[in-house]
Scaffold this motif. Structure first.
Motif, short mmCIF file in Angstrom:
data_model
loop_
_atom_site.label_atom_id
_atom_site.label_comp_id
_atom_site.label_asym_id
_atom_site.label_seq_id
_atom_site.Cartn_x
_atom_site.Cartn_y
_atom_site.Cartn_z
N PRO B 126 0.70 -1.19 -0.12
CA PRO B 126 -0.11 0.00 0.05
C PRO B 126 0.85 1.31 -0.04
CG PRO B 126 -0.77 -1.56 1.56
CD PRO B 126 0.49 -2.07 1.12
N ALA B 127 0.35 2.34 -0.65
CA ALA B 127 1.12 3.76 -0.42
C ALA B 127 1.06 4.15 0.83
CB ALA B 127 0.12 4.69 -1.70
N THR B 128 2.07 4.89 1.03
CA THR B 128 1.99 5.52 2.50
C THR B 128 2.36 6.96 2.48
OG1 THR B 128 4.42 5.59 2.44
CG2 THR B 128 3.49 3.40 3.13
N ALA B 129 1.98 7.75 3.56
CA ALA B 129 2.15 8.93 3.86
C ALA B 129 3.56 9.64 3.02
CB ALA B 129 2.28 9.44 5.14
N LYS B 130 4.58 8.71 3.08
CA LYS B 130 5.84 9.35 2.18
C LYS B 130 5.57 9.38 0.92
CE LYS B 130 10.67 8.05 2.02
NZ LYS B 130 11.15 9.30 2.55
N ASP B 131 4.69 8.67 0.30
CA ASP B 131 4.57 9.04 -1.02
C ASP B 131 3.82 10.41 -1.42
OD1 ASP B 131 5.42 6.19 -2.16
OD2 ASP B 131 3.62 5.57 -1.21
N VAL B 132 3.20 10.92 -0.47
CA VAL B 132 2.70 12.30 -0.89
C VAL B 132 3.06 13.41 -0.08
CG1 VAL B 132 0.23 11.24 -1.34
CG2 VAL B 132 0.76 11.76 1.00
N GLU B 133 4.30 13.36 0.32
CA GLU B 133 5.00 14.23 1.09
C GLU B 133 5.02 15.65 0.43
OE1 GLU B 133 8.91 12.78 2.22
OE2 GLU B 133 8.02 12.14 4.17
N GLY B 134 5.43 15.38 -1.05
CA GLY B 134 5.50 16.73 -1.64
C GLY B 134 4.37 17.44 -2.08
N PHE B 135 3.24 16.36 -2.24
CA PHE B 135 1.73 16.77 -2.25
C PHE B 135 1.30 17.78 -1.06
CE2 PHE B 135 -2.95 16.56 -2.19
CZ PHE B 135 -3.10 16.81 -3.52
N VAL B 136 1.68 16.91 0.16
CA VAL B 136 1.38 17.95 1.50
C VAL B 136 2.13 18.92 1.54
CG1 VAL B 136 1.42 17.51 4.01
CG2 VAL B 136 0.76 15.80 2.49
N LYS B 137 3.12 19.29 1.18
CA LYS B 137 4.12 20.29 1.06
C LYS B 137 3.43 21.43 0.32
CE LYS B 137 7.57 23.07 2.15
NZ LYS B 137 7.47 24.28 1.50
#
Lengths: 195, 211
Positions: B126-137
């Motif tokens: 499964p995808a994790t929060a790390k995969d969307v770090e840039g998006f969250v930024k």
């Protein structure tokens, strides 16, 4: 190959909607790369394609739908007002662009493009709402037709082009549903419908 | 009659293509930022995410591998929309839209997972929060609802490009149809998001995921 180039290139366009399952990614790519100027290729040099007749039939079926859509948007324009009229004009232009690409592909394949019919048996369109509802039906029919066609295409760029057109029809549906005040993206999978 | 453009076979080493795409992304981002007088600050950390989405299927071979990448892509989309919703920064309309689109992305992931297991494959991690770090930024940097809508537009546009690429690579007929129906759904998402961002909802007659 990008889409713009694909639409200008006869060797690619003539494979548009090919149902033969023949992949040209290997040898043909090398051949095309070796051509210093593909404008010098005559139809005789390109040679007849055994699947051209099938191509033309499929292309003409798609063209019929696009021409019908063009006629429908023209017929419905009189009932549209304001922003919705502008939307109708834009979508008419899009359908014409799709049709123009198909016509070019049919000619490149040595075929004769179907003509728009003199008249279409459209339902009576009395109101703007009637036009919008009918346009949605037409767009969904086209989406279903293109999805049905996809697995029959042997070459990847052709499938990509068909997907690019059907996704545009899906965009039209979203806008038209919005104009009716309805949910613009009702489902997670866009499959159209066969009428 | 104008001469036709010569066909150029652009396929080269995969690394070169990726680098070229990255450069196009980077230049485009810089150009848009400069065009707005520098008002839009784009986090460099988000570029790899968008690039990875756009090139999700660039180096895949075989339907099972493509499905695995597509599942991951959809999982990332679910997380991205979830992060946007949880940020509390979305207005009422954008929040409603994000929740609906997140549900769509989850449905895509579920159907693709079923297709993969039917092929005998195993679902990816499964995808994790790390995969969307840039998006969250990028979420943190957004200054308006329009910025937030534009962020989703960038993501969905990259997704469309990935599915267009998949049409060139998938073999199974049903998977081709499923991929196209998902791509068309993402295109519809873009219509809604562009309207929220006050952009032309249908800018082109052909949907390619080009910016």
């Amino acid at each position: 190959m990008d889409l713009d180039r694909f639409l200008r290139d006869p060797q690619s366009r003539r494979r548009f909607f090919r149902a033969s399952g023949v992949s040209l990614a290997g040898g043909s790519a090398v051949f095309l790369a070796a051509c210093t100027d593909d404008t010098k290729l005559s139809q005789e040099e390109i040679g007849p394609d055994e699947s051209d007749a099938a191509d033309v039939e499929l292309l003409n079926s798609a063209l019929d739908l696009e021409l019908m859509a063009v006629a429908a948007y023209k017929a419905g324009a009189a009932r549209l007002k304001g922003d919705v009229l502008q939307v109708g004009k834009l979508f008419l232009q899009h359908e014409q662009e799709h049709a123009d690409g198909l016509i070019a592909a049919i000619k490149d394949a040595g075929g004769k493009p179907n003509q728009a019919r003199a008249t279409y048996d459209f339902p009576e369109l009395r109101t703007q709402r009637d036009v919008l509802r009918f346009a949605i039906d037409l767009e969904n029919t086209a989406i279903a037709a293109y999805i049905d066609l996809l697995p029959k295409l042997g070459e990847g760029d052709l499938r990509a082009t068909a997907a690019a057109i059907l996704s545009n029809e899906a965009e039209h549906v979203a806008v038209l549903l919005g104009a009716l005040g309805e949910e613009q993206v009702p489902d997670a999978f866009v499959v159209g419908k066969v009428t | 009659m104008a001469p036709r453009e010569r066909i150029v076979i652009a396929d080269g080493p995969a690394g070169s293509a990726q680098i070229a795409e990255f450069e196009r992304d980077r230049r485009d981002v810089l150009r848009r930022g400069l065009g707005l007088g520098g008002a839009v600050v784009v986090a460099a950390s988000s570029i790899p995410l968008l690039l990875s989405v756009r090139n999700a299927f660039a180096q895949t071979s075989g339907d099972a591998e493509i499905l695995g990448k597509a599942i991951h892509l959809e999982q990332v989309a679910v997380l991205a929309y979830g992060a946007a919703i949880d940020s509390g920064r979305l207005g009422v309309e954008l929040s409603r839209v994000a929740a609906r689109f997140r549900d769509h992305e989850q449905q895509h992931a579920d159907v693709l997972t079923t297709a993969l297991t039917d092929l005998g494959g195993m679902a990816p991690q499964p995808a994790t929060a790390k995969d969307v770090e840039g998006f969250v930024k990028r979420l943190d940097d957004a200054e308006s609802q329009t910025d937030l809508a534009n962020l989703a537009i960038e993501f969905e546009t990259a997704t469309v490009a990935a599915y267009l690429d998949a049409q060139r690579k998938l073999i199974d007929g049903k998977l081709l149809q499923t991929g196209a129906s998902i791509m068309a759904n993402e295109a519809q998402h873009l219509v809604v998001l562009r309207e929220l961002a006050k952009l032309d909802p249908v800018p082109n007659a052909f949907v390619t995921g080009k910016k």
